[in-house]
Enzyme design. Structure first.
Site, short mmCIF file in Angstrom:
data_model
loop_
_atom_site.label_atom_id
_atom_site.label_comp_id
_atom_site.label_asym_id
_atom_site.label_seq_id
_atom_site.Cartn_x
_atom_site.Cartn_y
_atom_site.Cartn_z
CG ASP A 35 -3.28 -11.28 4.89
OD1 ASP A 35 -3.23 -10.04 4.76
OD2 ASP A 35 -3.98 -12.02 4.18
CG ASP A 230 -6.99 -12.88 1.67
OD1 ASP A 230 -7.48 -11.78 1.35
OD2 ASP A 230 -6.24 -13.05 2.65
C1 LIG Z 1 -8.44 -4.47 9.25
N1 LIG Z 1 -7.83 -5.78 9.21
C2 LIG Z 1 -7.60 -6.43 10.48
C3 LIG Z 1 -7.53 -6.41 8.02
C4 LIG Z 1 -6.75 -7.56 7.98
C5 LIG Z 1 -6.48 -8.20 6.77
C6 LIG Z 1 -7.03 -7.69 5.59
C7 LIG Z 1 -6.83 -8.37 4.29
O1 LIG Z 1 -7.44 -8.02 3.28
N2 LIG Z 1 -5.98 -9.41 4.24
N3 LIG Z 1 -5.81 -10.11 3.05
C8 LIG Z 1 -7.84 -6.56 5.64
C9 LIG Z 1 -8.08 -5.91 6.84
#
Ligand SMILES: CN(C)c1ccc(C(=O)NN)cc1
Length: 344
Positions: A35, A230
């Site tokens: 991420d 992102d």
């Molecule tokens: C709920 N999950 C699996 C997420 C995973 C990543 C993110 C996110 O904003 N990453 N930049 C949000 C939610």
């Protein structure tokens, strides 16, 4: 001088991409969501309440002879979509594609929100944004890439995601076979802790069709915006004005309250979206905008499709998520604080 490569496996409808990470001694391999929009490495673990587990593989802390509790440290994080997690902190040995970090902060979840519980395939996240937004307190911890940087041949990592098939993340090198043409670099502003950059607007290109001055087909639409790169966000979230002008070129496109965004007839071929980033023209093929079927489980029978381009409602910036990385090979130059783009 280290370098490593890991496969990035898309989950259903490319909603997220998971890559294998080895944690502890003996190594326990967990599939994590890499991420670039956050800076915490956190995992489902033996400390995660059973009622909040949803089948994920757990990091069994007690089975790792090199796990050390980071006393009096905790973490809590809320993501852009409102999902949350929190817990305790350990340090342990972490390896990604053969690149090893000793003493990496591994954040163990003692609480996760429903969206994580229901995401059975993902055992957690591996943050690749800047250390300044790490959420461990009282002392912030460094990300895997920050800890690995000095051991890498080049202080970079790259993202090469694909539609409905595995792509890869590389650490410490740029593989010229993964893209075509020259890389186009732009400086990022890391003060937000994100991979943040300015974009000036968009144009539309209908492959093969002449672009007419009196329509937005081919004309540049100057809707300047700030964006972040992102990989942890699924879609391409852009300013509402830009999204409206884009879907205006797609007959039958409309916003759906029930589906929560822009939808359009699956039989339509969306126009290519060209995002203007400095002098670089990032082409997002229309087939990537046809993101997922809505009224059935497959594209062949569905009549309504959900758009891969949606509005970045209420966010302070646009979010260039996985739909973007499926179209553009991207270099994250950590030391140079630059992003490099190329078609592939
Ligand atoms: C709920 N999950 C699996 C997420 C995973 C990543 C993110 C996110 O904003 N990453 N930049 C949000 C939610």
């Amino acid at each position: 001088d280290d370098q490593g490569e890991v496969s990035a496996v898309p989950q259903l409808f490319d909603v997220e991409y998971l890559a294998p990470v080895e944690i502890g001694t003996p190594p326990q391999t967990l599939n994590l969501n890499f991420d670039t929009g956050s800076s915490d490495l956190w995992v489902f673990s033996s400390e995660t309440p059973e009622r909040q587990q949803g089948g994920q593989k757990l990091f069994r802390i007690e089975d790792s002879t090199t796990a050390r509790r980071l006393d009096n440290h905790t973490w809590t994080i809320t993501y852009g979509d409102g999902s949350r997690s929190a817990g305790n902190v350990y340090t342990d040995t972490v390896s990604v594609g053969g690149v090893t970090v000793f003493g990496q902060a591994v954040e163990s979840a003692t609480s996760v929100s429903a969206s994580f519980t229901h995401d059975a395939a993902s055992s957690g996240l591996l943050g690749l944004a800047f250390d300044s937004i790490n959420q461990v307190r009282p002392n912030k911890q460094k990300t895997f890439i920050s800890n690995a940087l000095d051991s890498l041949e080049y202080p970079v990592f790259t993202a090469n995601l694909k539609k409905a098939e595995p792509g890869n993340y590389n650490f410490g090198f740029i593989d010229p076979t993964e893209f075509t043409g020259p890389l186009s670099f732009i400086p990022i502003n890391a003060t937000s802790g994100f991979w943040q950059f300015p974009a000036s607007g968009f144009s539309i290109s209908q492959p093969g069709n002449a672009s007419f001055a009196n329509s937005t087909a081919g004309m540049f639409v100057p809707i300047a915006h700030t964006a972040i790169a992102d990989t942890g966000t699924t879609l391409l979230l852009l300013p509402a004005a830009l999204v409206q002008a884009y879907y205006a070129q797609l007959p039958g496109a409309k916003t759906s309250a029930s589906e929560g965004g822009w939808v359009f007839p699956c039989k339509a071929t969306p126009p290519d979206l060209v995002l203007h980033i400095g002098t670089y023209r990032a082409v997002i093929p229309g087939e990537l905008v046809r993101f997922a079927p809505v009224d059935t489980d497959d594209f062949e029978t569905a009549t309504v499709c959900y758009g891969g381009v949606q509005t970045a409602n209420g966010l302070p910036f646009a979010i260039y998520g996985d739909v973007f990385f499926k179209a553009q090979f991207t270099v994250f130059d950590v030391e140079g604080e630059r992003l490099g783009f190329a078609p592939k």
